[in-house]
Design a protein around this motif. Structure first.
Motif, mmCIF file in Angstrom:
data_model
loop_
_atom_site.group_PDB
_atom_site.id
_atom_site.type_symbol
_atom_site.label_atom_id
_atom_site.label_comp_id
_atom_site.label_asym_id
_atom_site.label_seq_id
_atom_site.Cartn_x
_atom_site.Cartn_y
_atom_site.Cartn_z
ATOM 1 N N LEU B 33 3.301 -1.936 0.155
ATOM 2 C CA LEU B 33 4.205 -1.818 1.299
ATOM 3 C C LEU B 33 5.508 -1.186 0.845
ATOM 4 C CD1 LEU B 33 3.630 -5.246 3.017
ATOM 5 C CD2 LEU B 33 2.749 -3.041 3.699
ATOM 6 N N LEU B 82 8.606 -0.310 -11.087
ATOM 7 C CA LEU B 82 9.138 -1.627 -10.737
ATOM 8 C C LEU B 82 8.093 -2.427 -9.961
ATOM 9 C CD1 LEU B 82 11.696 -3.439 -10.661
ATOM 10 C CD2 LEU B 82 12.282 -2.349 -8.515
ATOM 11 N N LEU B 86 6.052 -5.728 -11.362
ATOM 12 C CA LEU B 86 6.094 -6.980 -10.610
ATOM 13 C C LEU B 86 4.685 -7.437 -10.252
ATOM 14 C CD1 LEU B 86 9.081 -6.577 -8.143
ATOM 15 C CD2 LEU B 86 8.827 -8.291 -9.900
ATOM 16 N N LYS B 89 2.216 -7.106 -14.185
ATOM 17 C CA LYS B 89 2.669 -7.934 -15.301
ATOM 18 C C LYS B 89 3.127 -9.306 -14.830
ATOM 19 C CE LYS B 89 4.704 -8.317 -19.634
ATOM 20 N NZ LYS B 89 4.359 -9.707 -19.772
ATOM 21 N N PHE B 90 3.981 -9.313 -13.789
ATOM 22 C CA PHE B 90 4.562 -10.588 -13.372
ATOM 23 C C PHE B 90 3.743 -11.290 -12.305
ATOM 24 C CE2 PHE B 90 8.590 -8.737 -15.110
ATOM 25 C CZ PHE B 90 8.692 -9.648 -16.135
ATOM 26 N N LYS B 91 2.604 -10.712 -11.931
ATOM 27 C CA LYS B 91 1.673 -11.366 -11.015
ATOM 28 C C LYS B 91 2.350 -11.854 -9.736
ATOM 29 C CE LYS B 91 -1.448 -13.067 -14.646
ATOM 30 N NZ LYS B 91 -1.143 -12.057 -15.616
ATOM 31 N N ALA B 92 3.360 -11.091 -9.261
ATOM 32 C CA ALA B 92 4.052 -11.478 -8.030
ATOM 33 C C ALA B 92 3.116 -11.248 -6.839
ATOM 34 C CB ALA B 92 5.321 -10.658 -7.855
ATOM 35 N N VAL B 95 2.627 -8.394 -1.429
ATOM 36 C CA VAL B 95 3.335 -8.114 -0.179
ATOM 37 C C VAL B 95 4.831 -8.347 -0.379
ATOM 38 C CG1 VAL B 95 3.639 -8.828 2.208
ATOM 39 C CG2 VAL B 95 1.353 -8.626 1.253
ATOM 40 N N ILE B 96 5.162 -9.481 -0.988
ATOM 41 C CA ILE B 96 6.575 -9.789 -1.238
ATOM 42 C C ILE B 96 7.181 -8.731 -2.135
ATOM 43 C CG2 ILE B 96 8.155 -11.413 -2.323
ATOM 44 C CD1 ILE B 96 6.387 -13.643 -1.498
ATOM 45 N N VAL B 99 8.040 -5.576 -0.252
ATOM 46 C CA VAL B 99 9.231 -5.688 0.595
ATOM 47 C C VAL B 99 10.491 -5.747 -0.258
ATOM 48 C CG1 VAL B 99 10.379 -7.152 2.279
ATOM 49 C CG2 VAL B 99 7.936 -6.741 2.463
ATOM 50 N N VAL B 100 10.417 -6.486 -1.352
ATOM 51 C CA VAL B 100 11.578 -6.602 -2.243
ATOM 52 C C VAL B 100 11.942 -5.233 -2.818
ATOM 53 C CG1 VAL B 100 12.323 -7.520 -4.467
ATOM 54 C CG2 VAL B 100 11.199 -9.012 -2.846
ATOM 55 N N ILE B 104 15.536 -3.381 -2.390
ATOM 56 C CA ILE B 104 16.352 -2.964 -3.532
ATOM 57 C C ILE B 104 16.599 -1.458 -3.484
ATOM 58 C CG2 ILE B 104 16.402 -2.760 -6.039
ATOM 59 C CD1 ILE B 104 14.984 -5.378 -6.193
#
Lengths: 388, 319
Positions: B33, B82, B86, B89-92, B95-96, B99-100, B104
């Motif tokens: 997204l 980025l 996210l 690597k950071f397994k975020a 969807v979030i 949007v983040v 940014i």
């Protein structure tokens, strides 16, 4: 060995699984503030002065001098006035979030409910006793309907709620700006005409002592909403189903939860809260609507909700902080002459760290497991040694 | 009629290449997204390049434009890292993260644009001014009735986009890498078992997505706005996502969806002009692409088949 002691130290700081719900958001905020400090230093500004200016702009720290009839208290009440819609908006995001949905359409729901309340009640001669409750009612109903529409599109037509909400946001932004510019515009301010004092949810120009202030009536309602949502999410069947669907939709269907109805309920509740944000923003804080603009507050509420772990109590704190940054940035900009957009940069960076929250939690969990395992191994080895 | 075609294609082509970017990312299994943020960030780097080098080139030179397209691709690709980090690597939650990343991009480019303008160029302005892109008309073909519009007043970037899109098509459907990329979106375990590097492929896919979106963003900056400012964030990234969904995550059908959007928009503007309506009515026309998106989504979403592993975080240990 050294790595392990680092792990232990980090674990000790972050605390148990339960305490992490507080320490992880704090860590995120701290990282955001550090990043902000670095930006201020790069720009050659004093970060302490800058952060103090954020607080001064919100009436949380005294300014050097005030214009006549104004004081720290004036700024603080005006800050409360701005904080109120933020609490509602963040609760709206949080409720949807609990059900695994992402309501990015908060600003659209705010705009529509604000607009409809403005043209129906705001421009009517109704007395305050009727007008104010009616405004709130319209906010709730319009918001819930619009939120429900997004939920309906999601479960009936399988449309990603983020995409549909964004489309609806843009449609509303242009459609309502067309109506405002055609029928309701004030030629001087280029905004919609100001609503009647009777319908306004923030009392204007109230004298308290020597200070001219505003009284945001919606703030009390916001605190009530926090308590109610806390109760609903944690202590009712509705809240349980919401969280179950958010956690695993398929499993909850097998468990006999009506997933579609839960999605609808979640989106309607979310929309209703966004509607309340809309009326407290457009008929409280501002009093008029600027055409062609969606409220930044609707997007900031995502940051607030993520930082607050989508927990109503957490949201009180995170919304307090983010509103300080967004509202204080205007004064900060004039006090230390940095562009006020830096406020949204700092908010954005906190969001970035918040998005990694799940990862931090996962790492902590792994660290805890490995430390525990090692302790067990050490214990075993010790015992083995005794026997020999 | 030819104005509708000319303006419609000038809008559709950048949208198309952004949507292709979305296809790359999502076919590899990473929900994207963040296209809106990618296109804005890419455009920012491109515009910054133009602003920094404007004194080196003659005013009428078209070279900076071509270079800026390249810079926008590189910039967009780097910014997309980025989202990739996210998500992978950071397994975020993807969807979030999307949007983040958008939020940014908006905050940062807006801030940096005015900050760089004040501190580097000494002008307080919230935009980078770009030169006006030249246009060309193909001699014989442009005189064909109706269809001639496709060959009249064409922006050079439309040709570039077409070439890049062809290359992207070839890469996705005709190479081993493309096959693995698509497999990553449907069955990452199979790719892993076959010796492919799922995370690596997804990193590349998301970065390519950013590069293509950056190219599209820069073209938007040239064609619609003629300068770069925060007004570039008007939801075209989300329109591209919608186009991708109608296109069923396939490149060719996505192209037709974008052309449809382009013509709906330019046709609407033409209608306002022809009927001589006051300018406030242009707000109503602005609604058209979004409304059309929503309606088409209602009709087409149900039968769509998104990549099977879309949005799932690939965990090697999980079987």
């Amino acid at each position: 060995m050294k790595k392990n002691s680092m792990k232990k130290a980090f674990l000790a700081v972050m605390g148990s699984e339960k305490r992490q719900n507080i320490t992880i958001p704090l860590l995120e905020v701290l990282l955001g503030l550090i990043a902000g400090t670095i930006i201020f230093l790069i720009l050659g500004k004093n970060p302490i002065e800058a952060f103090a200016a954020f607080l001064q702009g919100c009436g949380l720290f005294p300014k050097e001098n005030y214009a006549g009839g104004r004081g720290m208290f004036t700024d603080f009440l005006s800050y409360l006035d701005n904080w109120t819609p933020m609490i509602f908006a963040a609760l709206a995001v949080a409720v949807a979030f609990k059900a695994g949905l992402f309501n990015i359409g908060v600003s659209g729901q705010m705009l529509l409910s604000g607009f409809i309340a403005t043209i129906t009640v705001g421009y009517s001669p109704l007395p305050a006793v009727v007008a104010k409750p009616l405004v709130i009612l319209i906010g709730v109903v319009v918001g819930a309907l619009l939120g429900g529409l997004i939920g309906y599109l999601k479960h009936r037509f399988n449309i990603n709620e983020v995409v549909s909400a964004i489309m609806i946001n843009y449609i509303l932004q242009y459609l309502l700006s067309f109506f405002i510019l055609s029928f309701y515009t004030n030629p001087i301010t280029r905004q919609s005409n100001v609503v009647s004092d009777a319908s306004r949810l923030t009392l204007q120009d109230v004298m308290i002592g020597d200070y001219k202030t505003v009284i945001p009536l919606g703030f009390l309602l916001a605190l009530v909403a926090v308590a109610v949502m806390h109760y609903f999410i944690n202590f009712t069947k509705f809240g349980y189903e919401l969280k179950a669907v958010g956690f695993n939709g398929r499993a909850s269907r097998y468990a006999g939860i009506n997933v579609r109805r839960t999605i609808m309920k979640a989106m309607m509740t979310s929309g209703a809260l966004a509607g309340l944000a809309g009326v407290t923003y457009y008929l409280g804080y501002l009093g008029s609507i600027q055409p062609r603009v969606l409220a930044d507050l609707g997007y900031d509420s995502i940051a607030v909700s993520l930082l607050g772990n989508a927990n109503p109590i957490g949201i009180v704190f995170s919304s307090f902080l983010i509103t300080v940054i967004s509202k204080g940035s205007t004064y900060m900009s004039s006090a230390v002459s940095v562009d006020q957009e830096i406020g949204s940069v700092i908010t954005g960076l906190m969001l970035l760290f918040a998005a990694c929250g799940a990862f931090v939690r996962y790492k902590l969990h792994m660290a805890r497991v490995s430390v525990e395992e090692e302790a067990r191994e050490a214990g075993k080895a010790g015992k083995g040694g005794d026997e020999k | 009629m030819s104005t509708i075609i000319i303006d419609g294609m000038a809008f559709a082509m950048p949208l198309f290449i952004i949507a292709v970017g979305g296809i790359y990312s999502e076919r590899s299994g990473v929900t994207n997204l963040a296209l809106e943020g990618f296109l804005g960030a890419g455009g920012f780097f491109g515009a910054l390049f133009v602003a920094c080098t404007s004194s080196l080139f003659a005013a009428s030179s078209q070279l900076p434009m071509y270079l800026s397209l390249l810079v926008a691709m590189v910039g967009g690709g780097l910014y997309a890292l980025l989202h990739a980090v996210l998500c992978i690597k950071f397994k975020a939650n993807q969807v979030i993260s999307g949007v983040v990343v958008n939020i940014i991009a908006m905050a940062l480019t807006d801030f940096l644009t005015s900050q760089i303008n004040t501190s580097v160029f000494g002008a307080s302005s919230d935009r980078f001014v770009l030169s006006v892109s030249s246009r060309f008309t193909v001699p014989v073909l442009s005189s064909i009735p109706v269809l001639g519009g496709f060959f009249t007043n064409v922006y050079p970037f439309e040709v570039i986009i077409l070439l890049v899109a062809l290359a992207a098509y070839y890469l996705l459907y005709k190479t081993t890498f493309g096959m693995r990329l698509r497999a990553c979106g449907d069955n990452p375990s199979a790719v892993d078992a076959a010796g492919g590097d799922v995370a690596g492929i997804r990193y590349i896919a998301v970065m390519l997505s950013g590069a293509l979106s950056g190219l599209g963003g820069m073209c938007f900056a040239y064609s619609i706005f003629a300068n770069y400012s925060s007004s570039i964030y008007v939801g075209y990234g989300y329109l591209a996502i919608a186009a991708m969904i109608f296109g069923n995550w396939k490149i060719l059908p996505t192209f037709w969806a974008c052309v449809l959007f382009g013509f709906a928009r330019s046709g609407g503007y033409r209608l306002v002009q022809v009927l001589g309506m006051p300018s406030t009515y242009s707000d109503l026309i602005m609604i058209l692409p979004y409304l059309l998106t929503l309606l088409l989504l209602v009709f087409f979403s149900k039968n769509n088949r998104s990549p099977r592993a879309l949005g799932e975080i690939y965990d090697k240990g999980k079987r």
